[in-house]
Design a protein around this motif. Sequence first.
Motif, PDB file in Angstrom:
ATOM      1  N   GLN A 105      40.310   8.474  63.351  1.00  0.00           N
ATOM      2  CA  GLN A 105      39.652   7.294  62.530  1.00  0.00           C
ATOM      3  C   GLN A 105      38.207   7.311  62.620  1.00  0.00           C
ATOM      4  O   GLN A 105      37.932   7.475  63.909  1.00  0.00           O
ATOM      5  CB  GLN A 105      40.341   5.881  62.876  1.00  0.00           C
ATOM      6  CG  GLN A 105      42.032   6.044  62.572  1.00  0.00           C
ATOM      7  CD  GLN A 105      42.365   6.465  61.230  1.00  0.00           C
ATOM      8  OE1 GLN A 105      41.648   5.947  60.161  1.00  0.00           O
ATOM      9  NE2 GLN A 105      43.222   7.487  60.848  1.00  0.00           N
ATOM     10  N   SER A 106      37.419   7.001  61.753  1.00  0.00           N
ATOM     11  CA  SER A 106      36.133   6.916  61.672  1.00  0.00           C
ATOM     12  C   SER A 106      35.649   5.727  62.607  1.00  0.00           C
ATOM     13  O   SER A 106      36.311   4.639  62.729  1.00  0.00           O
ATOM     14  CB  SER A 106      35.513   7.011  60.349  1.00  0.00           C
ATOM     15  OG  SER A 106      35.700   5.510  59.682  1.00  0.00           O
ATOM     16  N   MET A 107      34.462   5.838  63.210  1.00  0.00           N
ATOM     17  CA  MET A 107      33.680   4.685  63.899  1.00  0.00           C
ATOM     18  C   MET A 107      33.601   3.371  63.018  1.00  0.00           C
ATOM     19  O   MET A 107      33.678   2.462  63.320  1.00  0.00           O
ATOM     20  CB  MET A 107      32.328   5.351  64.405  1.00  0.00           C
ATOM     21  CG  MET A 107      32.310   6.051  65.507  1.00  0.00           C
ATOM     22  SD  MET A 107      33.075   4.796  67.019  1.00  0.00           S
ATOM     23  CE  MET A 107      32.914   6.013  68.412  1.00  0.00           C
ATOM     24  N   LYS A 108      33.496   3.726  61.589  1.00  0.00           N
ATOM     25  CA  LYS A 108      33.211   2.510  60.638  1.00  0.00           C
ATOM     26  C   LYS A 108      34.533   1.840  60.603  1.00  0.00           C
ATOM     27  O   LYS A 108      34.504   0.524  60.780  1.00  0.00           O
ATOM     28  CB  LYS A 108      32.846   3.329  59.430  1.00  0.00           C
ATOM     29  CG  LYS A 108      32.666   2.064  58.366  1.00  0.00           C
ATOM     30  CD  LYS A 108      31.359   1.300  58.710  1.00  0.00           C
ATOM     31  CE  LYS A 108      31.112   0.061  57.657  1.00  0.00           C
ATOM     32  NZ  LYS A 108      30.106  -0.839  58.210  1.00  0.00           N
ATOM     33  N   PHE A 109      35.571   2.467  60.528  1.00  0.00           N
ATOM     34  CA  PHE A 109      36.863   1.944  60.322  1.00  0.00           C
ATOM     35  C   PHE A 109      37.136   1.241  61.508  1.00  0.00           C
ATOM     36  O   PHE A 109      37.644  -0.201  61.510  1.00  0.00           O
ATOM     37  CB  PHE A 109      38.067   2.896  60.341  1.00  0.00           C
ATOM     38  CG  PHE A 109      39.442   2.294  59.969  1.00  0.00           C
ATOM     39  CD1 PHE A 109      39.998   1.688  59.094  1.00  0.00           C
ATOM     40  CD2 PHE A 109      40.231   2.367  61.291  1.00  0.00           C
ATOM     41  CE1 PHE A 109      41.045   1.068  58.994  1.00  0.00           C
ATOM     42  CE2 PHE A 109      41.619   1.866  61.368  1.00  0.00           C
ATOM     43  CZ  PHE A 109      41.888   1.286  60.365  1.00  0.00           C
ATOM     44  N   ILE A 110      36.857   1.933  62.900  1.00  0.00           N
ATOM     45  CA  ILE A 110      37.165   0.836  64.182  1.00  0.00           C
ATOM     46  C   ILE A 110      36.218  -0.161  64.152  1.00  0.00           C
ATOM     47  O   ILE A 110      36.835  -1.140  64.639  1.00  0.00           O
ATOM     48  CB  ILE A 110      36.674   2.251  65.312  1.00  0.00           C
ATOM     49  CG1 ILE A 110      38.017   3.269  65.275  1.00  0.00           C
ATOM     50  CG2 ILE A 110      36.991   1.303  66.585  1.00  0.00           C
ATOM     51  CD1 ILE A 110      37.791   4.036  66.215  1.00  0.00           C
ATOM     52  N   GLN A 111      35.018   0.023  63.811  1.00  0.00           N
ATOM     53  CA  GLN A 111      34.013  -1.178  63.694  1.00  0.00           C
ATOM     54  C   GLN A 111      34.438  -2.471  63.078  1.00  0.00           C
ATOM     55  O   GLN A 111      34.705  -3.464  63.560  1.00  0.00           O
ATOM     56  CB  GLN A 111      32.827  -0.851  63.301  1.00  0.00           C
ATOM     57  CG  GLN A 111      31.710  -1.971  63.103  1.00  0.00           C
ATOM     58  CD  GLN A 111      30.917  -1.960  62.086  1.00  0.00           C
ATOM     59  OE1 GLN A 111      30.622  -0.827  61.412  1.00  0.00           O
ATOM     60  NE2 GLN A 111      30.273  -2.823  61.678  1.00  0.00           N
TER      61      GLN A 111
END
Length: 224
Positions: A179-185
């Motif tokens: 998963q992307s950092m943006k999604f995790i953020q």
Amino acid sequence: MPKKDRSKSKHSLEYINSEDIGKFLKIARQDNYIYYIYFKTLIETGMRKGEAAALQRKDIDLKNRTIAINKSLDFQRDPGEEVFGNTKTYHSERTIKITESFAKELQAHMKWINDNKMVFNEIYDHDLDLVFCREKGDPLPKSSLFNALKRILKKAEIENIPIHGLRHTHAVLLLEADQSMKFIQERLGHKNISITSDVYAHISEKLENKSVDSFENYINSILS
């Protein structure tokens, strides 16, 4: 005063390794049901401990498989003071999606709550309507959660971590699932992506190296 060594905090991130999660949850279920479902929720969602402890029935939409995170339980409150407080920041207010399997487990948990309401009736705390609570509906004490986690980790022969480590565990699982950092953020409710990247940079770098190594092996197999 010397500046805080941020690199040290990144490299000492505390979480449960993915291969140990099954064992941890199995022992938690044997230990005490309410601690099991609470700790599993942290691993499944990445919520902060206060956010999960403050969840009310109205915050969970099982049909659409979403959880609305809009408040936090004040563990430090004095008797008679307001139970709920704000989330850590404005950006911490969010709605997250949950898996179908976990939604089914929460549905079964709602039945557990309903059974307790019928058993304790007038002495049940109907006003709070908490999702994670003691049998009479009152909030879970921070000390009980802390002691339960420590006890379960010891039984599972897993190194001791703070409750917040279960939030980190969720984030690491997302990284392992590409998963992307943006999604995790957005899922964790961080104000900006730099916070997320800073906290999980070491883990992300480790997974990236693993991916590059795998790619190299694949390329070599083609060219050989």
